[in-house]
Design a protein around this motif. Structure first.
Motif, PDB file in Angstrom:
ATOM      1  N   SER A 170       0.831  -1.206   0.000  1.00  0.00           N
ATOM      2  CA  SER A 170       0.000   0.000   0.000  1.00  0.00           C
ATOM      3  C   SER A 170       0.862   1.252   0.000  1.00  0.00           C
ATOM      4  O   SER A 170       0.537   2.234  -0.672  1.00  0.00           O
ATOM      5  CB  SER A 170      -0.925   0.012   1.204  1.00  0.00           C
ATOM      6  OG  SER A 170      -1.723  -1.147   1.206  1.00  0.00           O
ATOM      7  N   THR A 224      -5.688  -4.353   3.992  1.00  0.00           N
ATOM      8  CA  THR A 224      -6.202  -3.842   2.727  1.00  0.00           C
ATOM      9  C   THR A 224      -7.300  -4.767   2.226  1.00  0.00           C
ATOM     10  O   THR A 224      -7.011  -5.845   1.749  1.00  0.00           O
ATOM     11  CB  THR A 224      -5.087  -3.790   1.670  1.00  0.00           C
ATOM     12  OG1 THR A 224      -3.946  -3.269   2.288  1.00  0.00           O
ATOM     13  CG2 THR A 224      -5.480  -2.953   0.499  1.00  0.00           C
ATOM     14  N   ASP A 273      -4.038  -2.378  -6.066  1.00  0.00           N
ATOM     15  CA  ASP A 273      -3.401  -2.834  -4.827  1.00  0.00           C
ATOM     16  C   ASP A 273      -4.168  -4.044  -4.315  1.00  0.00           C
ATOM     17  O   ASP A 273      -5.300  -3.922  -3.866  1.00  0.00           O
ATOM     18  CB  ASP A 273      -3.448  -1.688  -3.814  1.00  0.00           C
ATOM     19  CG  ASP A 273      -2.699  -2.014  -2.532  1.00  0.00           C
ATOM     20  OD1 ASP A 273      -1.844  -2.914  -2.561  1.00  0.00           O
ATOM     21  OD2 ASP A 273      -2.969  -1.362  -1.513  1.00  0.00           O
TER      22      ASP A 273
HETATM   23 MG   LIG Z   1      -1.917  -2.884   2.385  1.00  0.00          MG
END
Ligand SMILES: [Mg+2]
Ligand SMILES: Nc1nc2c(ncn2[C@@H]2O[C@H](COP(=O)(O)OP(=O)(O)O)[C@@H](O)[C@H]2O)c(=O)[nH]1
Lengths: 616, 86
Positions: free
Chosen positions: A20, A40, A59
């Motif tokens: 990230s 995430t 991501d």
């Molecule tokens: Mg992350």
């Protein structure tokens, strides 16, 4: 380019390798950054400029193994199967190549076009790990770049290699082949673990030099104290208490100043502007919309500070230590250290904390965690309590009341876990990395806190405006009625709720506020302001104190603490548990617990004659 | 000191070599991804009280894991388990 148009690049790697951070540095946007493996959960996506070529960067959640079966690993596999990728950027922690290379090898085995980024070069250097990238690149037949995303070193070279890999182009057959390979992942990666292990050993032998001795003295020493069997937990709670103290010592005056400022802006600027409108419209705009928004905006500084502090604790690696410290206790509640950490994050906002339970594989454990997280006293509820405490209690007592509510919040979670651990039994293994201690850069801290505040604002705005407007309308309809009187709709609803809420000492006006608090706790204060027709917080406090005594106020706070936090939490429980039945169960249980607790407190306190004591 | 048969029984400061992971595929994958695989040296750093989790180091990674899970990590037999300087 596989699809024609803009290329798609995925960032793949184990949890906590800095994906990230890298994503943010490359795209300039700010994804959520955490030092908690697997946080995430939404797929963040943003445009990146690769030396003139635009591309989409995605991501992905951190995964340990492409063959794994946790929810996150399933998400990644689904993503790889369904998306035509031009490039996979594999991010590994440079100091931990001894175990992380397996992911790079798996990607290579699948034939996905890849660039290998070895992140945290700064730590690798500090720990005495040296890496021959050229020889590694040759052995793996993919470009390898050593970089440090946090300190922005090596980003240019990373961009360059990514651009080069994309320019080289992936053939249609190439991506098709890779996608097919992912679809039959298990067969393709069937090559035994022993073979994989041998390959890693060969690569390590060839390109990496490890230090003869572990060098992270700082982490070793800090752990000696912070994980101390006797001192560890008291220290942790001390740190947390100090953190909360600091947040409110700084935040509350800011909040009050901002509130006063917004109030005088409303009276001085907005009121004259809309003087020409009919009285009903004037009231609607000023007392309904403006006041509701004002109440929430005043609350933003505390949220900013909260996330600033939480971000530091999370990024430092201390939260993983908290999981270690609390695990023995949590295990006896049928939970684990991660549930504790997620509950702590729930003190900011319950919604991301519930989403964070995705790191758990066992359904029983996940559901039980989801059941207790809503009892975490989130910042929206805290806002209500800070206000009520300042109205009904002298500052010293008020602080104790707030502390008591935090204790209640833990107690409710513990009681819930104990009661239901049998129904949601689990035997999930718990194996977590304890990362070295890190300190976030100022830039990371502020961009994170800013992101959270923005998120809170966007998230809550709709609810607040809707809620406050609805409360105002209920108070002022039917037309011509005395606002919030017994004849108005809200008076009517409040009375209708009396058979249930009356025994808790909650009067019709408070009942309406609670009803709207079901949508979001952010509405409660704004709603009270509208119901009592007092814009200024001081005047509102006065009106409240004349209307109810402190026992009623505490009963109201207890109920507010324990019943359903907000519709968003319900929605996210529904989507994460994928079970309507469980969602209903969670809502009804929290209502029942809230009712019983408030009832018990109010009846006992009234019987003891506490209501007539003056504590202010 | 003799090396115990399982990671769960290693004393703080003691090191040993992993002989086998006796777990189902899911747990084995996870343990191996975190570095606990056959042939690796592990060191016990500390053991939490009240039957709490263990803090171990394997290769360049530090981990916490529960005793029940550590009991699935078999160690190579050996008479000496050198305590490695911390
Ligand atoms: Mg992350
Ligand atoms: N020392 C160091 N820390 C980093 C670097 N990149 C990221 N981090 C830290 O590593 C932790 C995990 O980062 P994050 O981006 O959340 O990792 P993710 O889980 O892979 O998305 C955070 O505390 C970051 O500040 C780096 O290059 N050097």
């Amino acid at each position: 380019m596989a699809g024609g148009g803009v290329s798609t690049i995925a960032v793949l790697g184990m949890p906590n390798t800095g994906k990230s951070t890298l994503f943010n540095q490359l795209t300039g946007s700010h994804a959520h950054i955490g030092n908690w493996p697997g946080i995430t959960v939404d797929l963040m996506q943003a445009e990146v400029d690769l030396q003139g070529t635009p591309a989409q960067l995605v991501d992905l959640p951190g995964i340990y193994d492409l063959r794994g079966h946790s929810d996150d690993e399933a998400v990644v596999r689904r993503f790889l199967e369904s998306t035509r990728l031009d490039l996979v950027v594999v991010v590994l922690n440079a100091s931990q190549l001894d175990r992380q290379l397996r992911l790079a090898l798996q990607v290579r085995q699948l034939g996905l076009p890849a660039v290998l980024l070895l992140n945290m070069a700064d730590e690798a250097k500090r720990f005495g790990v040296s890496i021959d990238t050229a020889s590694l690149a040759e052995a793996l037949a993919m470009p390898v770049v050593l970089l440090s995303a946090k300190y922005r070193r090596g980003l240019g070279e990373a961009r360059h290699q990514m651009a080069k890999a994309i320019a080289k182009g992936v053939t249609q057959e190439g991506t098709d082949g890779a996608q097919a390979a992912v679809a039959q992942l298990d067969a393709c990666l069937a090559e035994g673990d022993d073979a994989l292990q041998r390959q890693i050993a060969q690569l390590m032998e060839r390109s990496v030099t490890l230090p003869p001795q572990w060098r992270d003295r700082l982490t070793r020493r800090l752990d000696g104290v912070l994980l101390h069997p006797l001192l560890g937990l008291p220290l942790f709670f001390l740190v947390m208490a100090l953190m909360f103290q600091a947040i409110y010592a700084i935040g509350v005056p800011l909040q009050e100043a901002l509130g006063t400022l917004l109030d005088s802006f409303g009276q001085g600027v907005i009121a004259p502007l809309i003087r020409g409108l009919p009285a009903f419209a004037q009231g609607f705009l000023l007392e309904g919309v403006y006041q509701g928004i004002g109440t929430v905006s005043a609350f933003l500084p505390v949220i900013f500070l909260f996330f600033l502090a939480m971000g530091v604790v999370e990024d430092s690696g201390y939260l993983s230590r908290a999981a270690y410290l609390m695990d023995a206790f949590m295990e006896r509640l049928g939970l684990d250290g991660r549930s504790f950490v997620l509950s702590l994050m729930g003190f900011g906002c319950n919604v991301p904390a519930i989403m964070g339970t995705r790191v758990m594989r066992d359904r029983g454990l996940r559901l039980l965690s989801m059941l207790i997280i809503p009892f975490s006293l989130c910042s929206a509820r805290l806002n209500v309590f800070l206000f009520m405490a300042s109205v009904f209690f002298a500052p010293r007592v008020g602080g104790l009341v707030i502390f008591g509510l935090y204790v209640m919040s833990f107690a409710a979670a513990i009681v819930t876990a104990l009661l239901f651990k049998g129904r949601f039994a689990s035997n999930e293994p718990l194996v977590l990395e304890l990362p070295p201690y890190r300190f976030p850069t100022l830039r990371q801290m502020f961009s994170r806190a800013w992101l959270e505040v923005r998120h809170f604002w966007f998230w809550s705005r709709r609810f607040i405006i809707f809620g406050v407007v609805a409360v105002w309308l209920l108070n002022n309809l039917p037309f011509g009625v005395e606002p919030a009187s017994a004849q108005s709709f809200s008076g009517w609803i409040g009375r209708a709720l009396m058979p249930v809420l009356g025994p808790l000492g909650i009067n019709p006006k408070l009942a309406v506020a609670l009803l709207f608090g079901f949508i979001a706790k952010e509405i409660v204060l704004g709603g009270l302001a509208v119901i009592y027709g007092q814009a200024n917080p001081l005047a509102l406090g006065h009106a409240l104190a004349l209307d109810v005594n402190w026992v009623q106020a505490v009963s109201f706070m207890l109920f507010t603490l324990l019943y359903t936090p907000c519709l968003s939490t319900v929605a996210v429980i529904r989507s994460e548990s994928k079970s309507a039945k469980f969602t209903w169960f969670s809502v009804l249980w929290s209502l029942a617990l809230a009712w019983v607790t408030s009832f018990g407190f109010y009846q006992l306190a009234t019987a003891l004659g506490w209501g007539s004591l003056v504590l202010h | 000191m003799r090396t115990p048969a399982h990671l769960a029984d290693l004393a703080p400061g003691q090191s040993a070599t992993i002989a086998a992971i006796e777990a189902h595929a899911g747990l084995r994958n996870r343990l191996e991804a975190l570095g606990l695989s056959r042939g690796q040296r592990v060191q016990m750093l500390r053991r939490a009280w009240l039957a709490g989790p263990l803090h171990v180091r394997v290769g360049m990674t530090e981990l916490m894991l529960r005793r029940a899970d550590a009991a699935r990590v078999g160690l190579e037999a050996g008479l000496e388990a050198w305590p490695v300087a911390a």
